[in-house]
Design a protein around this motif. Structure first.
Motif, short mmCIF file in Angstrom:
data_model
loop_
_atom_site.label_atom_id
_atom_site.label_comp_id
_atom_site.label_asym_id
_atom_site.label_seq_id
_atom_site.Cartn_x
_atom_site.Cartn_y
_atom_site.Cartn_z
N GLN A 1 64.50 60.26 -60.28
CA GLN A 1 65.81 59.65 -60.07
C GLN A 1 66.71 60.57 -59.24
O GLN A 1 66.52 61.79 -59.20
N ASN A 2 67.72 59.97 -58.60
CA ASN A 2 68.74 60.71 -57.81
C ASN A 2 68.09 61.64 -56.78
O ASN A 2 68.45 62.82 -56.67
N GLU A 3 67.13 61.12 -56.04
CA GLU A 3 66.38 61.95 -55.08
C GLU A 3 67.28 62.58 -54.02
O GLU A 3 66.94 63.62 -53.46
N ASP A 4 68.39 61.93 -53.72
CA ASP A 4 69.28 62.43 -52.65
C ASP A 4 70.37 63.37 -53.18
O ASP A 4 71.24 63.79 -52.41
N GLY B 1 82.05 64.38 -62.92
CA GLY B 1 81.80 63.12 -63.61
C GLY B 1 80.39 62.95 -64.16
O GLY B 1 80.16 62.13 -65.04
N TYR B 2 79.42 63.70 -63.66
CA TYR B 2 78.06 63.64 -64.17
C TYR B 2 77.92 64.53 -65.41
O TYR B 2 78.45 65.64 -65.44
N ASN B 3 77.15 64.05 -66.40
CA ASN B 3 76.85 64.89 -67.55
C ASN B 3 75.33 65.09 -67.67
O ASN B 3 74.55 64.54 -66.88
N LEU B 4 74.91 65.88 -68.66
CA LEU B 4 73.49 66.19 -68.79
C LEU B 4 72.64 64.96 -69.06
O LEU B 4 71.50 64.87 -68.59
N ASN B 5 73.19 64.02 -69.79
CA ASN B 5 72.44 62.79 -70.08
C ASN B 5 72.18 61.97 -68.82
O ASN B 5 71.15 61.29 -68.69
N ASP B 6 73.12 62.05 -67.86
CA ASP B 6 72.98 61.28 -66.62
C ASP B 6 71.82 61.77 -65.75
O ASP B 6 71.34 61.03 -64.89
N LYS C 1 65.35 64.33 -60.10
CA LYS C 1 64.32 65.09 -59.39
C LYS C 1 64.75 66.51 -59.04
O LYS C 1 63.95 67.44 -59.12
N ASN C 2 66.02 66.66 -58.64
CA ASN C 2 66.46 67.95 -58.09
C ASN C 2 67.52 68.60 -58.97
O ASN C 2 68.69 68.24 -58.91
N ILE C 3 67.09 69.54 -59.79
CA ILE C 3 68.01 70.22 -60.72
C ILE C 3 67.84 71.73 -60.55
O ILE C 3 66.71 72.25 -60.55
N ILE C 4 68.95 72.41 -60.37
CA ILE C 4 68.94 73.87 -60.31
C ILE C 4 69.58 74.39 -61.59
O ILE C 4 70.74 74.08 -61.87
#
Length: 330
Positions: free
Chosen positions: A47-50, A118-123, A128-131
């Motif tokens: 999810q959220n590839e971009d 506005g984004y939280n950990l659950n979102d 795909k891309n998390i640092i």
């Protein structure tokens, strides 16, 4: 004789082997621990590839809310400059605002502040891309420089703007702060932040030396007269300090706290909260409300602490601001 000799050699070799093995296991565990807290990428799905998400976290379990706040201000700016979306994580490691059964399930940050973008950990649990940001504090703005905090060169304004824009208070915190602040309308208020005797007793090496009560009282007396302050809002969790202020200034002294801490020995406030305070949410809320109200006072006096840096970042402009510069504890 040879059997005894062989048995002795066997025991020595076995002891050395066991000790070496234990040391090796500890080395591997420490290496794994360090690697976990270094900045690294993970992928939890497609999810959220971009989008790239940057998770802001801290390794130390005993740090207070505003120690985490001021390092997060820097990290949010770093993430935004790199085109990442910052998310602040007070959920996935032990900290003083969660009970053991809440770790991994509740983000304590969101008790007190909204997420920066506005984004939280659950979102992002399938993103795909998390640092995962470093849990070590490697870079910071120069918050140890009092002249910098007092805006002698104009540079603190950048960090105040980041704090104002990306560190919005939760609705629960906003309501509590407004209730306290509205009770002062029409008064000129001197805010005083006084770190508890946990700090002055333990005198942690390399940390800023805090003023004594006598030093505080001299400065408070001066500011009350010169700046015509009619009330004192006191930020402290320490019952001894609160009682001393009430003895000297009586009905002028206000605080948002209903419960205080009585220190014994050299325990830090973080260790007291994590081990002895039952309502960790309320303890954190009391601290946040105190700092926010202090930032709204007409004048401010404080020792050099993370809380004071928080007051400065949240404040627009004081009529008068004084931070004690007493050097460091040896």
């Amino acid at each position: 004789m040879n059997k005894i000799h062989d048995s002795f050699i066997y025991k020595v070799v076995s002891f050395i082997w066991r000790k070496t093995y234990i040391q090796y296991k500890e080395f591997l565990r420490e290496k794994k621990y360090r690697k976990y807290w270094e900045e690294h990428r993970v992928s939890l799905g497609n999810q959220n590839e971009d989008l790239n998400f940057f998770i802001i976290r801290r390794r130390e379990p005993y740090i207070g809310l505003f120690s985490f706040y001021i390092t997060s201000v820097f990290q949010v700016n770093k993430a935004l400059e790199m085109g990442y979306i910052p998310i602040i994580d007070l959920q996935n490691n032990e900290n003083i605002y969660l009970n053991q059964n809440q770790i991994g399930r509740v983000n304590a940050w969101e008790y007190y502040f909204k997420q920066p973008c506005g984004y939280n950990l659950n979102d992002i649990k399938h993103s795909k891309n998390i640092i995962l940001g470093s849990g070590y504090v490697k870079e910071m703005f120069p918050y140890n420089d009092i002249n910098y905090l007092l805006d002698k060169n104009g540079e603190i304004r950048k960090w105040k703007e980041i704090a104002r824009k990306y560190f919005c208070l939760s609705e629960a915190a906003t309501h509590k702060i407004e209730c306290i602040y509205n009770s002062f309308l029409g008064e000129r208020v001197l805010g005083v932040l006084c770190r508890g005797t946990d700090y002055t007793s333990s005198q942690p090496s390399g940390h800023h030396r805090q003023p004594s009560l006598d030093e505080l009282f001299i400065k408070v007396d001066e500011v009350i007269i010169v700046h015509q302050c009619t009330k004192i809002f006191l930020g402290t969790e320490d019952i001894l300090i609160y009682k001393k202020f009430k003895e000297k200034y009586g009905e002028k002294v206000y605080t948002n706290r209903k419960k205080f801490v009585e220190y014994h020995g050299e325990k830090s406030i973080g260790k007291v909260v994590i081990n002895e305070v039952s309502d960790k949410y309320e303890e954190g809320m009391d601290y946040l409300v105190a700092i926010a109200v202090l930032s709204k006072c007409n004048c401010f006096i404080g020792g050099h602490t993370s809380g004071t840096v928080g007051v400065i970042l949240m404040n627009k402009e004081f009529d008068y601001c004084y931070i004690f510069d007493l050097g460091l504890y040896n």
